[in-house]
Enzyme design. Structure first.
Site: not given
Ligand code: 13P
Length: 653
Positions: A410-411, A499, A569, A575, A636-637
């Site tokens: 997920n960018w 988010e 999640e 994050g 994510g990251g």
């Molecule tokens: P991170 O891997 O950056 O914690 O983010 C997870 C995320 O929200 C994927 O949708």
């Protein structure tokens, strides 16, 4: 004969091991049973044992006196130690500690009996309490053999196979400890549970005294009860018809006077019913000691004198009561457990003393064996349950291998168009060179979808959007519909991300609309769920996640569910670098699958891929993905760098 399939050295080694196992097991059973039996016999008759230990100590000038608390406790400790070491060895519990203790204990005992053998200090070692008498030579031989066996066991300790699981060994130990302690304390409080002495209830004293045979114990044939004038009354007492009651006082000055009223009541009954009632004291007792007892007790009955060893053998209590009827021992009582005197008579029917070994032993053994067997059975059942759980786990893992394994990126709101295209291109090349072992999806901002779709190999990398509108089309400035997403060449869409729920007010109702539209337009939905930190800290995570599922997905059909992928999640892990532990993830994923199974049935639930998201990295992905209910990750990251994303994809390899 050689076992099939093995030859040469391998066979020798295996055969040697098997023989060693047999030898260790044999030694283990012999040593353990010897210890259990000797501890048990000491516990059955601690008063008799006390006298034996005191004989040792007296021989070394350390006599404590049989009534000393130290000696009483010492006998209890010795009985418990032997019994417990035997049980531990027999069941293979706390192997190292048990073997170390055994080596130390048996070394001391062997040294002691060697000394006794050469110095002839005491007559009987007391190894088996009062039940069995061994000569010094026999004792030494027994101890040397046991010591050799114990050394052999200690050398091959790993062949001592455990018969109760480590988890529940405390229960087997506790059962054994309670048994042996209770046995000793009860014997101290009342009488030995088994009467190994020559005066056991049922013994025909008249027969033994007048017509002894070769097996008649010397203590019976030499019985001599003298009155205060030195007249031997044994003959007339044993020959008399009806009852005679003997109040034994092995140490009159130490005799407990707490039950004197009951004793006097019995003496009164004896006087009223015209049967004999005598106090019996050791020969060397001086008149002052007898008068002292009479003063303390207020008793007024004639006194007889006898050999102290005979008084000790009659009843293990000070004072104790023996009832003889027609020359036969028909009842015995300790001062703590005297017969009721409510009625006019008392007799054999009120006797509480144990009988001879063959009568009492089976009952006593059962009192230990049955609870122990229950513990062992429970242990087996629980081990069986564990096997069953492993089996279920294996089944889960099997079905897991049938479910789709997915790593999706997920960018979020990152990368310009050029940067995004370059990232997708690099990933495409890397995965073309090294085929992934799972489905790989990248979910990009809307602007990247069409160009990225044009450059990636759709066979290897799936493409998805990060959102879509909750409306079909029309005047909704800034929105992108599911149909528009689909038209770019994308196959997936992420919906319900925390988010979007938090910053754009997406409710369960809105998400329900989005999910329906996405599915209608042929998109697969990666639906996100998860709790915030406060919710986890207050233990509400399950309720929260269940409500999210119910609110947006529960109106779907089982068929529609085949196009849904769930992503758990936990918001506190997104994050933040704070990953949920693999166990936390597994616990929640299993819960989610259970919720879905309740709603849509086991088949839908088993086929549903559930991804984990939140600070997932190459370093932790493998552990998390290894859990039976985790089918991959939403990243994510780490999806923004090809090396990291590839590292996570490779967790499936
Ligand atoms: P991170 O891997 O950056 O914690 O983010 C997870 C995320 O929200 C994927 O949708």
């Amino acid at each position: 004969m050689r076992s099939s399939g093995l030859s040469g050295w391998a066979w020798v080694k295996t055969d040697l091991r098997r023989r060693r196992l047999w030898a260790v097991s044999l030694c283990r059973v012999v040593v353990a049973l010897t210890l259990v039996v000797s501890g048990f016999l000491k516990a059955v008759d601690p008063v008799g044992m006390r006298a034996k230990v005191d004989a040792y100590l007296t021989a070394w000038g350390l006599g404590l006196g049989v009534d000393s608390l130290l000696l009483r406790s010492g006998v209890l400790v010795l009985a418990v130690l032997e019994f417990m070491m035997g049980v531990q060895l027999l069941l293979g519990m706390r192997r190292r500690l048990t073997i170390t203790l055994l080596v130390a204990f048996q070394t001391v005992m062997t040294a002691l009996t060697t000394y006794l053998f050469f110095t002839d200090t005491v007559e009987d070692c007391g190894c088996f309490g009062t039940a069995l008498t061994l000569t010094d030579g026999q004792t030494l031989l027994k101890n040397v053999v046991l010591l050799a066996m114990i050394f052999f066991i200690s050398r091959h300790g790993r062949y001592v196979i455990r018969l109760v699981s480590e988890r529940r060994q405390w229960l087997a130990s506790l059962t054994s400890l309670c048994y042996v302690v209770a046995l000793t304390l009860m014997a101290y409080h009342t009488l030995p549970a088994i009467d190994f002495g020559p005066y056991a209830v049922g013994t025909d004293l008249r027969q033994a005294y007048t017509a002894p045979d070769a097996d008649t114990p010397a203590l019976l044939t030499t019985l001599c009860l003298e009155d205060e004038n030195g007249n031997d009354l044994t003959d007339s007492l044993l020959a008399s018809k009806g009852k005679t009651c003997l109040l034994t006082l092995p140490r009159p000055q130490k005799a407990d006077d707490g039950s004197v009223d009951r004793i006097n009541d019995i003496a009164d009954i004896a006087a009223d019913s015209a049967f004999g009632f005598y106090a019996v004291v050791p020969q060397q007792t001086v008149d002052a000691e007898v008068s002292d007892w009479k003063d303390r007790s207020g008793g007024n009955y004639p006194t007889l004198k006898a050999d102290p060893a005979q008084i000790d053998a009659m009843v293990r209590s000070n004072p104790g009561l023996v009832l003889i009827e027609d020359g036969k021992v028909c009842g015995k009582w300790s001062f703590n457990n005297l017969p009721a005197t409510g009625g006019e008579h008392f007799g054999a029917s009120q006797n509480t003393a144990a009988g001879r070994p063959h009568e009492a032993l089976p009952k006593l053994v059962m009192w230990y064996i049955i609870p122990l067997l229950v513990v062992l059975l429970l242990d087996r059942l629980l081990i069986g349950k564990k096997f069953y759980q492993h089996y279920i786990l294996r089944q889960h893992l099997k079905t897991k291998t049938m479910r789709k394994k997915i790593v999706a990126g997920n960018w979020k709101m990152n990368k310009t168009l050029q940067e995004g295209v370059a990232l997708a291109e690099e990933l495409n090349n890397v995965l073309a060179a090294d085929k992934p072992n799972c489905d790989v999806v990248i979910c990009t901002p809307f602007i990247h979808l069409a160009p990225v779709a044009g450059i990636i190999n759709a066979e290897v990398i799936g493409l998805g959007a990060e959102n879509c509108a909750d409306k079909v089309s029309g005047a909704y400035t800034g929105e992108v519909s599911a149909a528009m997403v689909k038209s770019t060449g994308a196959q997936y869409v992420i919906l319900g991300h925390s988010e979007r729920r938090a910053y754009y007010g997406e409710t369960a109702e809105i998400l329900k609309e989005k999910v329906n539209l996405a599915l209608e337009n042929g998109l697969k939905v990666i639906f996100c769920i998860g709790e915030v930190l406060e919710e986890r800290e207050s233990g509400k995570q399950n309720d929260v996640v269940k409500a999210q599922l119910e609110g947006s997905l529960f109106d779907l059909s089982a068929e529609q569910m085949s196009n849904i992928i769930l992503a758990y999640e936990p918001v506190w892990a997104i994050g933040t670098g704070k990953t949920a532990t693999a166990e936390q993830a597994e616990e929640m994923h299993a819960f989610i699958r259970g919720v879905m199974a309740d709603k849509f049935g086991a088949e839908v639930a088993e086929n549903l891929s559930i991804l984990y998201g939140g600070s997932c990295k190459p370093s932790n992905a493998k552990e998390i993905f290894a859990k039976p209910n985790v089918d991959g990750g939403l990243i994510g990251g780490a999806a923004l760098k090809v090396a990291d994303f590839k590292g996570i994809i490779d967790a499936w390899k």
